[in-house]
Structures are given as structure tokens and as C-alpha cells.
Write a protein that holds these residues in place. Structure first.
Motif, PDB file in Angstrom:
ATOM      1  N   PRO A  99       0.662  -1.338   0.216  1.00 58.53           N
ATOM      2  CA  PRO A  99       0.016  -0.204   0.094  1.00 58.53           C
ATOM      3  C   PRO A  99       1.006   1.126  -0.062  1.00 58.53           C
ATOM      4  O   PRO A  99       0.404   2.320  -0.684  1.00 58.53           O
ATOM      5  CB  PRO A  99      -0.768  -0.148   1.214  1.00 58.53           C
ATOM      6  N   ASP A 100       2.077   1.133   0.304  1.00 56.05           N
ATOM      7  CA  ASP A 100       2.975   2.616   0.704  1.00 56.05           C
ATOM      8  C   ASP A 100       3.856   2.779  -0.635  1.00 56.05           C
ATOM      9  O   ASP A 100       4.553   3.556  -0.563  1.00 56.05           O
ATOM     10  CB  ASP A 100       3.568   2.487   1.980  1.00 56.05           C
ATOM     11  N   ASP A 101       3.786   1.758  -1.728  1.00 57.04           N
ATOM     12  CA  ASP A 101       4.761   1.925  -2.704  1.00 57.04           C
ATOM     13  C   ASP A 101       4.052   3.089  -3.728  1.00 57.04           C
ATOM     14  O   ASP A 101       3.595   2.631  -4.822  1.00 57.04           O
ATOM     15  CB  ASP A 101       4.888   0.482  -3.440  1.00 57.04           C
ATOM     16  N   GLN A 102       4.376   4.201  -3.432  1.00 52.30           N
ATOM     17  CA  GLN A 102       3.877   5.302  -4.292  1.00 52.30           C
ATOM     18  C   GLN A 102       4.341   5.213  -5.505  1.00 52.30           C
ATOM     19  O   GLN A 102       3.326   5.381  -6.686  1.00 52.30           O
ATOM     20  CB  GLN A 102       4.319   6.575  -3.538  1.00 52.30           C
ATOM     21  N   SER A 103       5.609   4.996  -6.047  1.00 47.74           N
ATOM     22  CA  SER A 103       6.192   4.822  -7.358  1.00 47.74           C
ATOM     23  C   SER A 103       5.151   3.637  -8.122  1.00 47.74           C
ATOM     24  O   SER A 103       5.100   3.798  -9.262  1.00 47.74           O
ATOM     25  CB  SER A 103       7.477   4.856  -7.491  1.00 47.74           C
ATOM     26  N   GLY A 104       5.137   2.494  -7.528  1.00 43.88           N
ATOM     27  CA  GLY A 104       4.439   1.518  -7.969  1.00 43.88           C
ATOM     28  C   GLY A 104       3.083   1.805  -8.343  1.00 43.88           C
ATOM     29  O   GLY A 104       2.744   1.460  -9.403  1.00 43.88           O
ATOM     30  N   TRP A 105       2.327   2.443  -7.569  1.00 42.92           N
ATOM     31  CA  TRP A 105       0.848   2.771  -7.697  1.00 42.92           C
ATOM     32  C   TRP A 105       0.796   3.966  -9.052  1.00 42.92           C
ATOM     33  O   TRP A 105       0.010   3.480  -9.818  1.00 42.92           O
ATOM     34  CB  TRP A 105       0.047   3.333  -6.386  1.00 42.92           C
TER      35      TRP A 105
END
Length: 195
Positions: A99-105
């Protein structure tokens, strides 16, 4: 003279390094094109993993989150690897991304738009929560989802995740507000949802 082996090398017999070594070994069929090879290779970093993915014929059938830990954005932002593996990542998105993988999302959003893939409501909420600046991308993904009137609660949850001014539709913090002019309107069963 070439190196002739009766059986492929075990991947762990070769150091995983930041190069295309494993890609060359895969092409020459000197290591197995399988999950254990990619388990070992993952420690070689994106350069090694990307090259091996492109050389592999079978990686879409066995790719696991362990193979691309911390590299989901790289996989989806690279058009060649995304074409080969993007669908596999989306099939099991909750395993591939935290949930915290900003670049992934952000990469998921870009890939979904490029490939015209519809995402689930919870995944759209995660993308909205990680968006910064304009809501255009999230609004385009919502449009791609083709929401119906009965989807209104999920749509409002996604808009709430965007923050102001879009969250006012669900929080009713303000009865009226101006949406940014550069952001599209959203239709639900051909009913325009606008601030």
C-alpha cells in the motif's frame, strides 16, 4: 569453441550481478528459464532482471513478487517489460505492491491507461491516494471503469482519496466548489458527476 554442457548450470553457481549475464546465459540455454533462476537473479538489480526478463520465454508463467521486489514501477514504466509482464502484475496486484509503494501505484496507473485495463475499486482508491497534483489520471481511470449509478459509493470513495476539492462530494465539507478547469468530468450511466 563454445561451452558445451550436458545439463544447464544451476543459477546459484553464477553470481547475480548488475549486467546482462543471465540474459546471455538464458539465450544460450546455459541456465534454466525457471523460477529458481529468477529467485537468484533478483539480487542482481533492475539491469540484470530486465535483461533476463526480455530474454526469457517463460517468465510470464512463473513471475512472482519476489522476482521484482522494489522494481514494480520499473517493470510497468518500461514499455517492453510492461508489454510482456504488465498483465501478470495486474492479475495479482495486491501481492506485487504494498500500500505504501507510491512509485509502484503511479506506474500501475500509467500502465492501466496505456493498455486500457480496468482496475478494481480498491486499486483505484490506492492510485487516488498516491496521486499528487492533478486528478486527471485518476479521472481517466474512473472513466475507463465505466461506473454505473450503483457504483456511486465506490466512485465517491475514490474521489475522497484524491483529497480537496474532490472529497467534498462525499464529506460535504462544502456544498459548492470549483473543480480545476483542466480536470475532466465523470459520467455515471451518462449522468455527469460534477462539482
Amino acid at each position: 569453441a563454445g561451452l558445451e554442457l550436458d545439463t544447464p548450470l544451476t543459477a546459484t553457481e553464477v553470481a547475480a550481478e548488475t549486467s546482462d549475464l543471465f540474459a546471455r546465459l538464458l539465450q544460450a540455454e546455459l541456465v534454466a528459464d525457471d523460477e529458481p533462476t529468477f529467485n537468484h537473479l533478483a539480487s542482481g538489480g533492475w539491469t540484470a532482471v530486465r535483461a533476463a526478463m526480455m530474454a526469457s520465454e517463460h517468465v510470464p508463467t512463473f513471475l512472482t513478487p519476489t522476482h521484482i521486489t522494489g522494481m514494480v514501477a520499473d517493470v510497468l514504466d518500461d514499455h517492453e517489460t510492461a508489454k510482456k509482464l504488465g498483465s501478470r502484475v495486474l492479475e495479482d496486484l495486491d501481492s506485487f505492491l504494498t500500500p505504501d509503494d507510491q512509485s509502484g501505484w503511479k506506474a500501475v496507473a500509467g500502465y492501466a491507461l496505456r493498455s486500457r485495463k480496468t482496475l478494481s475499486w480498491p486499486h483505484l482508491q490506492m492510485i487516488a491516494a498516491h496521486s499528487s497534483g492533478s486528478a486527471v489520471q485518476t479521472m481517466q481511470l474512473l472513466e475507463l471503469a465505466a461506473p454505473k449509478v450503483e457504483d456511486l459509493p465506490q466512485v465517491l470513495a475514490v474521489l475522497s482519496s484524491l483529497g480537496p476539492p474532490w472529497n467534498y462530494l462525499s464529506t460535504r465539507e462544502q456544498n459548492e466548489f470549483e473543480a480545476p478547469a483542466d480536470e475532466p468530468l465523470l459520467k455515471l450511466d451518462n449522468v455527469i458527476l460534477a462539482p
